[in-house]
Write an enzyme that holds these catalytic residues in place. Structure first.
Site, mmCIF file in Angstrom:
data_model
loop_
_atom_site.group_PDB
_atom_site.id
_atom_site.type_symbol
_atom_site.label_atom_id
_atom_site.label_comp_id
_atom_site.label_asym_id
_atom_site.label_seq_id
_atom_site.Cartn_x
_atom_site.Cartn_y
_atom_site.Cartn_z
ATOM 1 N N TYR A 112 4.537 1.442 9.488
ATOM 2 C CA TYR A 112 3.244 1.935 9.969
ATOM 3 C C TYR A 112 3.175 2.080 11.489
ATOM 4 C CZ TYR A 112 1.766 0.804 5.230
ATOM 5 O OH TYR A 112 1.660 0.741 3.863
ATOM 6 N N HIS B 56 -3.170 5.785 11.859
ATOM 7 C CA HIS B 56 -4.022 4.654 11.496
ATOM 8 C C HIS B 56 -3.777 3.442 12.402
ATOM 9 C CE1 HIS B 56 -7.088 4.149 8.621
ATOM 10 N NE2 HIS B 56 -6.446 3.514 7.667
ATOM 11 N N TYR C 54 -3.901 -5.816 6.660
ATOM 12 C CA TYR C 54 -3.976 -4.401 6.280
ATOM 13 C C TYR C 54 -5.385 -3.913 6.575
ATOM 14 C CZ TYR C 54 0.712 -4.645 4.484
ATOM 15 O OH TYR C 54 2.068 -4.824 4.406
ATOM 16 N N ASN D 59 -7.897 -2.203 5.355
ATOM 17 C CA ASN D 59 -9.131 -2.298 4.564
ATOM 18 C C ASN D 59 -9.717 -3.700 4.510
ATOM 19 O OD1 ASN D 59 -8.579 0.368 4.183
ATOM 20 N ND2 ASN D 59 -8.263 0.239 1.984
ATOM 21 N N ASP E 99 -8.836 4.268 14.870
ATOM 22 C CA ASP E 99 -8.607 5.700 14.724
ATOM 23 C C ASP E 99 -9.841 6.407 14.186
ATOM 24 O OD1 ASP E 99 -7.852 4.134 12.284
ATOM 25 O OD2 ASP E 99 -7.689 6.128 11.405
ATOM 26 N N ASN F 159 -12.693 2.415 6.316
ATOM 27 C CA ASN F 159 -12.695 1.193 5.502
ATOM 28 C C ASN F 159 -12.498 -0.082 6.323
ATOM 29 O OD1 ASN F 159 -13.241 2.517 3.099
ATOM 30 N ND2 ASN F 159 -11.079 2.908 2.692
#
Length: 192
Positions: free
Chosen positions: A14, A19, A64, A66, A92, A113
Site C-alpha cells: 500500500y 489511499h 487498516y 476502515n 486522501d 470510511n
C-alpha cells in the site's frame, strides 16, 4: 499537545498509493522535524516531538483504513486530548484533483470510511482535517482499485508538492492559524 494523524493502510503493497497519502504526509513531517514514527502503541506507529514550539504526537494507525477510529480513539483517550481542539487528521480525497488541498475545521465523513470510523469512535465530527486530492476514479473503475492504485508520474509530481503544502498547513494549524492555512491552501473552484 497536538495529535496529528495520517490515514493509510499498513503493508508494503500500500506504500505511496492514493489511499496512503496521509502516511506520506506523516513521513514528510517526521523527516522535517527529526521525529521517529516507530513506536508501536494504540494500534498505531507513533512518534513524539516538537513542531513550532508545540509538543506533538504523530500517528499512523495500523488498523487498516476502515478501522482508523479504533486507533485514534485510543490515542485521544490515552493522551487525554480534546479531539475538537487538539487533533488534525490528514487523508486522501477523490473529489479533489491530485495536488490540491482542502482544509476543514469539521464536517461529515463524505463517504470516506476512515473518517466515518473516527467520527463513530471519538463521538465528534468537529475536528481539524487536511484533505489531499488524489483525483476522481476513472469511469468504470472500482473505487477500491482506484484508491489502492499508484499515481502516474505527472500526478505524483503534483502530489509531492501537495505533501509539502500539507506539512506547512499542519505547522500553521497547530499554532492556531487554521483560518490562515485555509486561505492559503484551500482550492477555489475555478469558474468554467
Amino acid at each position: 499537545m497536538f495529535l496529528i494523524v495520517g490515514l493509510g493502510n499498513p503493508g508494503k503493497q500500500y506504500e505511496h498509493t492514493r489511499h496512503n497519502i496521509g502516511f506520506d504526509v506523516m513521513d514528510a513531517l517526521a523527516e522535517k522535524y527529526n521525529i521517529s514514527i516507530s513506536e508501536k502503541k494504540h494500534k498505531a506507529l507513533c512518534g513524539k516531538g516538537v513542531i513550532n514550539g508545540v509538543k506533538v504526537v504523530l500517528a499512523k494507525p495500523q488498523t487498516y483504513m476502515n478501522l482508523s477510529g479504533e486507533s485514534v480513539a485510543e490515542l485521544v483517550n490515552y493522551y487525554k486530548m480534546d479531539p475538537e481542539e487538539e487533533m488534525i487528521v490528514i487523508y486522501d480525497d477523490i473529489s479533489l484533483a491530485p495536488g490540491n488541498l482542502r482544509i476543514r475545521k469539521k464536517g461529515s465523513a463524505g463517504g470516506h470510511n476512515g473518517i466515518k470510523n473516527i467520527i463513530a469512535m471519538t463521538g465528534t465530527q468537529n475536528f481539524l482535517r487536511i484533505k489531499v486530492g488524489v483525483g476522481e476514479k476513472p469511469a468504470g473503475w472500482d473505487l477500491a482499485d482506484h484508491v489502492l492504485g499508484h499515481f502516474d508520474t505527472a500526478d505524483r509530481a503534483e502530489v509531492e508538492k501537495a505533501i509539502g503544502h500539507a506539512v506547512e498547513a499542519a505547522e500553521m494549524m497547530i499554532t492556531g492559524e487554521t483560518d490562515a492555512a485555509m486561505n492559503r491552501y484551500n482550492v477555489k473552484k475555478k469558474e468554467e
